[in-house]
Design a protein around this motif. Structure first.
Motif, PDB file in Angstrom:
ATOM      1  N   GLY A 239     -89.970  26.026  45.942  1.00  0.00           N
ATOM      2  CA  GLY A 239     -88.797  26.710  45.425  1.00  0.00           C
ATOM      3  C   GLY A 239     -89.143  28.035  44.771  1.00  0.00           C
ATOM      4  O   GLY A 239     -90.320  28.398  44.634  1.00  0.00           O
ATOM      5  N   ASP A 240     -88.108  28.768  44.373  1.00  0.00           N
ATOM      6  CA  ASP A 240     -88.299  30.083  43.768  1.00  0.00           C
ATOM      7  C   ASP A 240     -88.825  29.954  42.339  1.00  0.00           C
ATOM      8  O   ASP A 240     -88.397  29.087  41.568  1.00  0.00           O
ATOM      9  CB  ASP A 240     -86.988  30.861  43.745  1.00  0.00           C
ATOM     10  N   ILE A 241     -89.752  30.845  42.011  1.00  0.00           N
ATOM     11  CA  ILE A 241     -90.274  30.897  40.652  1.00  0.00           C
ATOM     12  C   ILE A 241     -90.147  32.317  40.111  1.00  0.00           C
ATOM     13  O   ILE A 241     -89.987  33.279  40.875  1.00  0.00           O
ATOM     14  CB  ILE A 241     -91.752  30.446  40.579  1.00  0.00           C
ATOM     15  N   TYR A 242     -90.212  32.439  38.795  1.00  0.00           N
ATOM     16  CA  TYR A 242     -90.148  33.731  38.122  1.00  0.00           C
ATOM     17  C   TYR A 242     -91.391  33.860  37.243  1.00  0.00           C
ATOM     18  O   TYR A 242     -91.703  32.958  36.461  1.00  0.00           O
ATOM     19  CB  TYR A 242     -88.885  33.846  37.274  1.00  0.00           C
ATOM     20  N   VAL A 243     -92.084  34.995  37.378  1.00  0.00           N
ATOM     21  CA  VAL A 243     -93.348  35.188  36.683  1.00  0.00           C
ATOM     22  C   VAL A 243     -93.222  36.333  35.681  1.00  0.00           C
ATOM     23  O   VAL A 243     -92.822  37.440  36.035  1.00  0.00           O
ATOM     24  CB  VAL A 243     -94.489  35.508  37.679  1.00  0.00           C
ATOM     25  N   SER A 244     -93.576  36.038  34.444  1.00  0.00           N
ATOM     26  CA  SER A 244     -93.563  37.059  33.398  1.00  0.00           C
ATOM     27  C   SER A 244     -94.976  37.254  32.859  1.00  0.00           C
ATOM     28  O   SER A 244     -95.652  36.294  32.504  1.00  0.00           O
ATOM     29  CB  SER A 244     -92.624  36.657  32.259  1.00  0.00           C
ATOM     30  N   PHE A 245     -95.420  38.501  32.820  1.00  0.00           N
ATOM     31  CA  PHE A 245     -96.725  38.832  32.263  1.00  0.00           C
ATOM     32  C   PHE A 245     -96.665  38.998  30.747  1.00  0.00           C
ATOM     33  O   PHE A 245     -97.686  39.242  30.110  1.00  0.00           O
ATOM     34  CB  PHE A 245     -97.243  40.137  32.877  1.00  0.00           C
ATOM     35  N   TRP A 246     -95.475  38.887  30.182  1.00  0.00           N
ATOM     36  CA  TRP A 246     -95.322  39.154  28.750  1.00  0.00           C
ATOM     37  C   TRP A 246     -94.318  38.181  28.158  1.00  0.00           C
ATOM     38  O   TRP A 246     -93.385  37.719  28.841  1.00  0.00           O
ATOM     39  CB  TRP A 246     -94.836  40.584  28.535  1.00  0.00           C
ATOM     40  N   ASN A 247     -94.509  37.834  26.894  1.00  0.00           N
ATOM     41  CA  ASN A 247     -93.485  37.095  26.162  1.00  0.00           C
ATOM     42  C   ASN A 247     -93.503  37.554  24.716  1.00  0.00           C
ATOM     43  O   ASN A 247     -94.444  38.220  24.263  1.00  0.00           O
ATOM     44  CB  ASN A 247     -93.699  35.576  26.272  1.00  0.00           C
ATOM     45  N   SER A 248     -92.477  37.226  23.974  1.00  0.00           N
ATOM     46  CA  SER A 248     -92.290  37.745  22.620  1.00  0.00           C
ATOM     47  C   SER A 248     -93.059  36.970  21.564  1.00  0.00           C
ATOM     48  O   SER A 248     -92.958  37.282  20.374  1.00  0.00           O
ATOM     49  CB  SER A 248     -90.796  37.751  22.273  1.00  0.00           C
ATOM     50  N   ASP A 249     -93.812  35.963  21.979  1.00  0.00           N
ATOM     51  CA  ASP A 249     -94.596  35.187  21.016  1.00  0.00           C
ATOM     52  C   ASP A 249     -95.611  36.105  20.326  1.00  0.00           C
ATOM     53  O   ASP A 249     -96.274  36.914  20.966  1.00  0.00           O
ATOM     54  CB  ASP A 249     -95.317  34.047  21.742  1.00  0.00           C
ATOM     55  N   ASP A 250     -95.726  35.959  19.007  1.00  0.00           N
ATOM     56  CA  ASP A 250     -96.642  36.812  18.244  1.00  0.00           C
ATOM     57  C   ASP A 250     -98.091  36.650  18.672  1.00  0.00           C
ATOM     58  O   ASP A 250     -98.922  37.528  18.421  1.00  0.00           O
ATOM     59  CB  ASP A 250     -96.521  36.504  16.746  1.00  0.00           C
ATOM     60  N   SER A 251     -98.408  35.527  19.295  1.00  0.00           N
ATOM     61  CA  SER A 251     -99.794  35.275  19.677  1.00  0.00           C
ATOM     62  C   SER A 251    -100.151  35.853  21.052  1.00  0.00           C
ATOM     63  O   SER A 251    -101.305  35.793  21.467  1.00  0.00           O
ATOM     64  CB  SER A 251    -100.071  33.769  19.679  1.00  0.00           C
ATOM     65  N   TRP A 252     -99.135  36.397  21.741  1.00  0.00           N
ATOM     66  CA  TRP A 252     -99.419  36.990  23.053  1.00  0.00           C
ATOM     67  C   TRP A 252    -100.370  38.166  22.867  1.00  0.00           C
ATOM     68  O   TRP A 252    -100.246  38.952  21.926  1.00  0.00           O
ATOM     69  CB  TRP A 252     -98.137  37.471  23.715  1.00  0.00           C
ATOM     70  N   SER A 253    -101.319  38.324  23.770  1.00  0.00           N
ATOM     71  CA  SER A 253    -102.245  39.453  23.697  1.00  0.00           C
ATOM     72  C   SER A 253    -102.791  39.790  25.063  1.00  0.00           C
ATOM     73  O   SER A 253    -102.714  39.005  26.003  1.00  0.00           O
ATOM     74  CB  SER A 253    -103.403  39.156  22.729  1.00  0.00           C
ATOM     75  N   LEU A 254    -103.359  40.980  25.142  1.00  0.00           N
ATOM     76  CA  LEU A 254    -103.998  41.468  26.355  1.00  0.00           C
ATOM     77  C   LEU A 254    -105.458  41.691  26.009  1.00  0.00           C
ATOM     78  O   LEU A 254    -105.783  42.522  25.155  1.00  0.00           O
ATOM     79  CB  LEU A 254    -103.325  42.773  26.796  1.00  0.00           C
ATOM     80  N   GLN A 255    -106.345  40.945  26.676  1.00  0.00           N
ATOM     81  CA  GLN A 255    -107.752  40.962  26.301  1.00  0.00           C
ATOM     82  C   GLN A 255    -108.641  41.396  27.458  1.00  0.00           C
ATOM     83  O   GLN A 255    -108.354  41.122  28.616  1.00  0.00           O
ATOM     84  CB  GLN A 255    -108.205  39.574  25.840  1.00  0.00           C
ATOM     85  N   THR A 256    -109.738  42.049  27.101  1.00  0.00           N
ATOM     86  CA  THR A 256    -110.731  42.395  28.109  1.00  0.00           C
ATOM     87  C   THR A 256    -111.518  41.150  28.514  1.00  0.00           C
ATOM     88  O   THR A 256    -111.477  40.122  27.831  1.00  0.00           O
ATOM     89  CB  THR A 256    -111.731  43.442  27.575  1.00  0.00           C
ATOM     90  N   GLU A 257    -112.241  41.253  29.606  1.00  0.00           N
ATOM     91  CA  GLU A 257    -113.060  40.134  30.062  1.00  0.00           C
ATOM     92  C   GLU A 257    -114.135  39.796  29.025  1.00  0.00           C
ATOM     93  O   GLU A 257    -114.440  38.626  28.793  1.00  0.00           O
ATOM     94  CB  GLU A 257    -113.706  40.481  31.402  1.00  0.00           C
ATOM     95  N   GLU A 258    -114.673  40.813  28.381  1.00  0.00           N
ATOM     96  CA  GLU A 258    -115.679  40.580  27.349  1.00  0.00           C
ATOM     97  C   GLU A 258    -115.089  39.796  26.188  1.00  0.00           C
ATOM     98  O   GLU A 258    -115.721  38.880  25.649  1.00  0.00           O
ATOM     99  CB  GLU A 258    -116.239  41.919  26.860  1.00  0.00           C
ATOM    100  N   GLU A 259    -113.868  40.167  25.799  1.00  0.00           N
ATOM    101  CA  GLU A 259    -113.210  39.446  24.706  1.00  0.00           C
ATOM    102  C   GLU A 259    -112.889  38.013  25.101  1.00  0.00           C
ATOM    103  O   GLU A 259    -112.998  37.092  24.292  1.00  0.00           O
ATOM    104  CB  GLU A 259    -111.931  40.197  24.301  1.00  0.00           C
ATOM    105  N   MET A 260    -112.506  37.835  26.362  1.00  0.00           N
ATOM    106  CA  MET A 260    -112.239  36.486  26.845  1.00  0.00           C
ATOM    107  C   MET A 260    -113.513  35.652  26.856  1.00  0.00           C
ATOM    108  O   MET A 260    -113.515  34.483  26.449  1.00  0.00           O
ATOM    109  CB  MET A 260    -111.656  36.544  28.258  1.00  0.00           C
ATOM    110  N   ASN A 261    -114.596  36.232  27.311  1.00  0.00           N
ATOM    111  CA  ASN A 261    -115.857  35.495  27.400  1.00  0.00           C
ATOM    112  C   ASN A 261    -116.399  35.121  26.026  1.00  0.00           C
ATOM    113  O   ASN A 261    -117.145  34.149  25.889  1.00  0.00           O
ATOM    114  CB  ASN A 261    -116.900  36.319  28.160  1.00  0.00           C
ATOM    115  N   SER A 262    -116.024  35.897  25.007  1.00  0.00           N
ATOM    116  CA  SER A 262    -116.517  35.607  23.664  1.00  0.00           C
ATOM    117  C   SER A 262    -115.935  34.320  23.108  1.00  0.00           C
ATOM    118  O   SER A 262    -116.466  33.739  22.174  1.00  0.00           O
ATOM    119  CB  SER A 262    -116.196  36.770  22.720  1.00  0.00           C
ATOM    120  N   ILE A 263    -114.827  33.850  23.695  1.00  0.00           N
ATOM    121  CA  ILE A 263    -114.228  32.585  23.279  1.00  0.00           C
ATOM    122  C   ILE A 263    -114.220  31.606  24.443  1.00  0.00           C
ATOM    123  O   ILE A 263    -113.321  30.788  24.597  1.00  0.00           O
ATOM    124  CB  ILE A 263    -112.793  32.798  22.746  1.00  0.00           C
TER     125      ILE A 263
END
Length: 278
Positions: A239-263
């Protein structure tokens, strides 16, 4: 003549030796054909372009010249210039096909930078009377990776084909010069589907430039290209889906691969604040 190779250059008579100077291009600037022709005809006149970049041009202790490369955007020839602190072409050399040389150099010296973000994915209700959309976990959504990426590729506007999100970046600063392209996609990471912005970088971004680029991408995901994308249904076998790269949650963030790998020890889950916070 039109079928033969034509080279614009300088021919020197009876040279006993061809001596060259090592020139490092600190900055390349494309100009219109008329501006380039004016610079060719009047190399010893004050030039605003030279004046604005005079600090980039100098000769170092190893006799290496640090120069501007100014090239004709339409025809491609260029001038390499070191003004020695003056506002005109005090030292200059004519470079045939300078635009092609510069673009080839960039293509062979690009580095990849990735930003990651959590996705919010919803499926349309099966029954017409059901108004609630079904939220899909990031793990379940990994089954739709190819469908989503195919849709994003087809969703890309013609003017975005070359530079992606950077087509809309109009500040003309160092970020615009260094970030050659930035494209959206989704990617499976540790079994879960995450949003990705893949950028091709020429040179090294400073910390300030990285944050400027990150903020720009966040804006594009929240109310630019990303907002348009999330309103379009993506067809899948389920079926059809809807994809959002963003949401209004305060914890949403955009991280580099290095930042991702650190956790890396933390698992990605359905909750966007786990494994994705700064």
């Amino acid at each position: 003549m039109n079928e033969k190779l034509i080279i614009n250059t300088n021919l020197l008579r009876k040279e006993s030796e061809f001596k060259t100077i090592t020139c490092v291009v600190e900055k390349a600037i494309a100009v219109s054909h008329s501006e380039f022709e004016s610079l060719k005809r009047n190399p010893l006149q004050h030039n605003d372009l030279i004046a604005d970049n005079v600090d980039l041009m100098y000769c170092d202790s190893d006799d290496i010249y640090h120069c501007l490369l100014i090239y004709d955007e339409e025809y491609g020839d260029g001038l390499v210039a070191e003004s020695e602190g003056f506002n005109y072409l005090r030292y200059a050399g004519y470079i045939p096909n300078a635009k092609l040389l510069y673009e080839n150099h960039i293509q062979t010296h690009l580095q990849k930078l990735k930003f990651y973000c959590p996705l919010e994915i919803n499926r349309e209700p099966e029954c017409w009377y059901d108004e609630e959309y079904e939220k899909i976990s990031s793990y379940e959504a990994s089954a739709y990776e190819s469908e989503i990426n195919r849709f994003i590729e087809n969703f890309t506007m013609p003017e975005e084909k070359e530079r992606g999100l950077m087509h809309w970046y109009d500040k003309g600063n160092s970020v615009d010069e260094k970030v050659r392209s930035a494209f959206m996609s989704v990617e499976e990471r540790d079994g879960a589907l995450v949003g990705v912005i893949t950028a091709q970088i020429y040179g090294q971004l400073t910390d300030e430039e990285l944050e400027e680029f990150r903020l720009y991408c966040e804006g594009q995901l929240s109310d630019g290209v990303g907002e348009s994308l999330e309103q379009r249904p993506i067809k899948t076998p389920d079926g059809d889906i809807y994809v959002s790269f963003w949401n209004s949650d305060d914890s949403w963030s955009l991280q580099t691969e290095e930042e991702m790998n650190s956790i890396q020890s933390e698992d990605l889950t359905d909750e966007p604040d786990i494994g994705m916070t700064m």
